[in-house]
Design an enzyme around this catalytic site. Sequence first.
Site, short mmCIF file in Angstrom:
data_model
loop_
_atom_site.label_atom_id
_atom_site.label_comp_id
_atom_site.label_asym_id
_atom_site.label_seq_id
_atom_site.Cartn_x
_atom_site.Cartn_y
_atom_site.Cartn_z
N GLY A 1 42.98 54.40 135.42
CA GLY A 1 42.50 54.16 134.04
C GLY A 1 43.15 55.06 133.01
O GLY A 1 43.48 54.62 131.91
N GLU B 1 37.21 59.02 146.87
CA GLU B 1 38.62 58.77 146.51
C GLU B 1 39.56 59.76 147.18
O GLU B 1 39.30 60.96 147.08
CB GLU B 1 38.78 58.83 144.99
CG GLU B 1 38.04 57.71 144.29
CD GLU B 1 38.25 57.70 142.76
OE1 GLU B 1 38.93 58.59 142.23
OE2 GLU B 1 37.71 56.79 142.11
N ASP C 1 22.72 49.66 126.48
CA ASP C 1 22.92 51.10 126.37
C ASP C 1 21.78 51.65 125.52
O ASP C 1 21.74 51.47 124.31
CB ASP C 1 24.28 51.40 125.69
CG ASP C 1 24.58 52.90 125.64
OD1 ASP C 1 23.64 53.72 125.66
OD2 ASP C 1 25.78 53.26 125.56
N HIS D 1 42.49 54.50 140.74
CA HIS D 1 42.02 55.36 139.64
C HIS D 1 43.15 55.61 138.63
O HIS D 1 43.57 56.74 138.39
CB HIS D 1 41.47 56.68 140.18
CG HIS D 1 40.55 57.38 139.22
ND1 HIS D 1 39.48 58.15 139.63
CD2 HIS D 1 40.51 57.42 137.86
CE1 HIS D 1 38.85 58.64 138.57
NE2 HIS D 1 39.47 58.20 137.48
N ARG E 1 33.21 54.89 137.02
CA ARG E 1 33.12 55.78 138.17
C ARG E 1 32.66 55.02 139.40
O ARG E 1 31.77 54.15 139.32
CB ARG E 1 32.08 56.90 137.90
CG ARG E 1 32.63 58.06 137.10
CD ARG E 1 33.68 58.83 137.90
NE ARG E 1 34.31 59.90 137.14
CZ ARG E 1 35.42 59.78 136.41
NH1 ARG E 1 36.05 58.63 136.34
NH2 ARG E 1 35.93 60.82 135.78
N1 LIG Z 1 39.09 55.21 135.29
C1 LIG Z 1 39.51 56.16 134.50
O1 LIG Z 1 40.59 56.69 134.68
C2 LIG Z 1 38.64 56.61 133.37
C3 LIG Z 1 39.21 57.04 132.18
C4 LIG Z 1 38.39 57.45 131.13
C5 LIG Z 1 37.02 57.42 131.29
N2 LIG Z 1 36.48 57.03 132.48
C6 LIG Z 1 35.04 56.99 132.67
O2 LIG Z 1 34.50 56.01 131.80
C7 LIG Z 1 33.14 56.30 131.56
C8 LIG Z 1 32.85 56.18 130.08
O3 LIG Z 1 33.57 57.15 129.34
P1 LIG Z 1 33.30 57.32 127.79
O4 LIG Z 1 34.32 58.27 127.30
O5 LIG Z 1 33.17 56.01 127.14
O6 LIG Z 1 31.88 58.03 127.83
P2 LIG Z 1 30.83 58.09 126.64
O7 LIG Z 1 29.98 59.25 126.94
O8 LIG Z 1 31.50 57.99 125.33
O9 LIG Z 1 29.96 56.76 126.83
C9 LIG Z 1 29.04 56.59 127.87
C10 LIG Z 1 27.94 55.70 127.36
O10 LIG Z 1 27.07 55.42 128.46
C11 LIG Z 1 25.76 55.35 127.94
N3 LIG Z 1 24.78 55.51 129.02
C12 LIG Z 1 24.40 56.66 129.62
N4 LIG Z 1 23.48 56.37 130.57
C13 LIG Z 1 23.29 55.03 130.53
C14 LIG Z 1 22.45 54.15 131.28
N5 LIG Z 1 21.65 54.60 132.25
N6 LIG Z 1 22.50 52.84 130.98
C15 LIG Z 1 23.32 52.37 130.02
N7 LIG Z 1 24.12 53.16 129.28
C16 LIG Z 1 24.11 54.49 129.54
C17 LIG Z 1 25.73 56.45 126.90
O11 LIG Z 1 24.69 56.23 125.98
C18 LIG Z 1 27.10 56.33 126.27
O12 LIG Z 1 27.06 55.51 125.13
C19 LIG Z 1 32.90 57.68 132.14
O13 LIG Z 1 32.33 57.56 133.42
C20 LIG Z 1 34.30 58.24 132.30
O14 LIG Z 1 34.36 59.21 133.30
C21 LIG Z 1 37.27 56.61 133.51
O1 LIG Z 2 37.43 60.91 133.69
C1 LIG Z 2 38.57 60.67 133.38
O2 LIG Z 2 39.14 61.20 132.42
C2 LIG Z 2 39.31 59.64 134.16
O3 LIG Z 2 38.58 59.23 135.23
C3 LIG Z 2 40.70 60.05 134.51
O4 LIG Z 2 40.74 60.80 135.67
P1 LIG Z 2 42.17 61.42 136.11
O5 LIG Z 2 42.48 62.51 135.17
O6 LIG Z 2 41.98 61.94 137.50
O7 LIG Z 2 43.15 60.33 136.03
#
Ligand SMILES: NC(=O)c1ccc[n+]([C@@H]2O[C@H](COP(=O)([O-])OP(=O)(O)OC[C@H]3O[C@@H](n4cnc5c(N)ncnc54)[C@H](O)[C@@H]3O)[C@@H](O)[C@H]2O)c1
Ligand SMILES: O=C(O)[C@H](O)COP(=O)(O)O
Length: 605
Positions: free
Chosen positions: A297, A273, A182, A295, A244
């Site tokens: 998470g 999705e 990162d 999805h 994602r």
């Molecule tokens: N599946 C779900 O339901 C769910 C739930 C919550 C979050 N998410 C996803 O999880 C991901 C992370 O969320 P978060 O809250 O930790 O975000 P965040 O912004 O706190 O962390 C993202 C990290 O990615 C790093 N980053 C950016 N570009 C990069 C690259 N090219 N190479 C390596 N690192 C890089 C950033 O420096 C940062 O530290 C997001 O895509 C979010 O949408 C999904």
């Molecule tokens: O980005 C997010 O917060 C997660 O991917 C959760 O997405 P959702 O609200 O559709 O469950």
Amino acid sequence: MPQVQPSTNGHGARPKVLIPEKVSPDGLKMLQASLEVHERKGLSPEELESIIGDYDALIVRSETKVTASLMKAGKRLRVVARAGVGVDNVDLEAATKLGVIVVNSPQGNINAAAEHTIALLMAVARNIGTASSSLKDGKWERSKLVGVEVKGKTLSIIGLGKVGLTVARAAGGLGMNLLAFDPYANPSLAASANVEIVDTVDELLAQADFLTLHTPLIASTKGMIGEAELAKMKPTARILNVARGGMIDEAALLAALDAGTIAGAGIDVFTSEPPKPDDPASRLIAHPKVVATPHLGASTAEAQENVSIDVCTQVLSILSGQLPRSAVNAPVILPEEYRTLAPFVSLLEKMGSLYTQHFAPPGSPTAGARPSFDVTYEGALASANTTKPLFAALLKGLLSPITSAESLNINLVNAEILARERGIRINESRSRDNVEQEGYSSSVTLRARRDPRSPSASRGSGAPDYVRAGGGGDELADKVIAGFVSGNTPYISRLGRFRTSFVPAGTLLICRNYDSPGKIGVVGGRLGEAGVNIRFMSVAPIGKAEDEDGSGEGLAKVDSLMEQRGGEKENEALMILGVEGEVGEGVRKSLIGVEGVLEAGVVVL
Ligand SMILES: NC(=O)c1ccc[n+]([C@@H]2O[C@H](COP(=O)([O-])OP(=O)(O)OC[C@H]3O[C@@H](n4cnc5c(N)ncnc54)[C@H](O)[C@@H]3O)[C@@H](O)[C@H]2O)c1
Ligand SMILES: O=C(O)[C@H](O)COP(=O)(O)O
């Protein structure tokens, strides 16, 4: 909890919020007291676009595509709230141009996403998905379903942000070795979680027993794990994606699983999705080496409660004219900053509105003078990290008396662009001078001055009389308003040349008069006859001879200008009356000329 005034949408009705997805009721209950809340699940994009024009706020999760065309159709839309963290389903650029604030809940579901990652990690390591469905099918396949342990294995993390770091801490507890790539990671946070940061993705891939992705979907991460990257991994490696879809090339992963060059995958998110039957993602989901979830998470009761309360609070804040906590398309405002700035946001808006109504009402010479404004933040406020919300509030205040509420969608996102477009110059400066001797820690001074670009700056005979009489003097020289905040309540401490102290709220009658006895009774009597109640009254004498440099020269100049235009003299004062009820034009005019009252104006704040 912020209170939304019933008519704040400018239509006389309660503001409306549309929620086209499943959002936890915990937050929605908070909205119901002051807003009309419409939950409408299952709308097609066309249906959504056809009704969005009625709404002031839209609350979505990841399923609704908030496109430029949807927001353009949302003529009243002031806020799009994402009940979650990822905003890749919202066109942020379009939102910014349209002045729509996008807020999200950056903290609410971190733990849920991290725990789901750990759940998939263990499920993939121990074949939980296949074992469960095989057993449900009546089979008993023990020898086919031997797994691996995670203790002592290497977990490679791409993206060590909020979720990545939470996963790292939990995986550390399971005895895993932790590596991360990162470029923007905080090294001390990484060290505190025993994560070794590596310089290249290749290094990370080569060492991974498990690879987990936790970045946003952006240009640099789209398709970042493709055929070439998979080829660099051990054949025993397993891949997790709870971030994602679109970051992993699904067709390439499918091929690697089929070829046995990757041992398994745990996937929660997909490029499209829900995936269409022909998508590679659909074949991935059906693959025996894959554990897949739709999805999920963020789908825990706790996370949904958190994000719902978080974004609903922000929707209420925005619709009641306050600052949001987590605006995505605006500078981040820390909660402490928010607490400090919020009362000043209100002060600046009132000062702007007071300026336009008192100094430049439509029809007055100064109404068309197109001034520049100097706003000075004094005392503790001079140390604020950002003054953007104050700038936006001032602009909103200046324009609100002369522009309709619907067209006035000014906020901290679009304020600078709108000020430029309307040719309004606001120069902000800070003065750390201690203002505490005045009894408050911060104050704000707004001064108008003639804009050199203004036609009135160079014109000859077209200039207002008193400008010509002054031989090029500045008709705006005395247009000064100062204010402060005490106990979260804004006060005006100076209005033009007059020292005062009043709360800028409600309807005010402002009279300029000779400072002699008798007027109060007469004005009070006339208002009483018209059925107008007086809430408070404040008499403002001419201020001490002081100005920017404290020399008094500026005010002396103003004095001479006033003399030339036959204006305010040293024996004048302002009388400010807070009133209840409408002060009609007839009543206002009837006060002028009575018992030394020189001017009378009504201001609604
Ligand atoms: N599946 C779900 O339901 C769910 C739930 C919550 C979050 N998410 C996803 O999880 C991901 C992370 O969320 P978060 O809250 O930790 O975000 P965040 O912004 O706190 O962390 C993202 C990290 O990615 C790093 N980053 C950016 N570009 C990069 C690259 N090219 N190479 C390596 N690192 C890089 C950033 O420096 C940062 O530290 C997001 O895509 C979010 O949408 C999904
Ligand atoms: O980005 C997010 O917060 C997660 O991917 C959760 O997405 P959702 O609200 O559709 O469950």
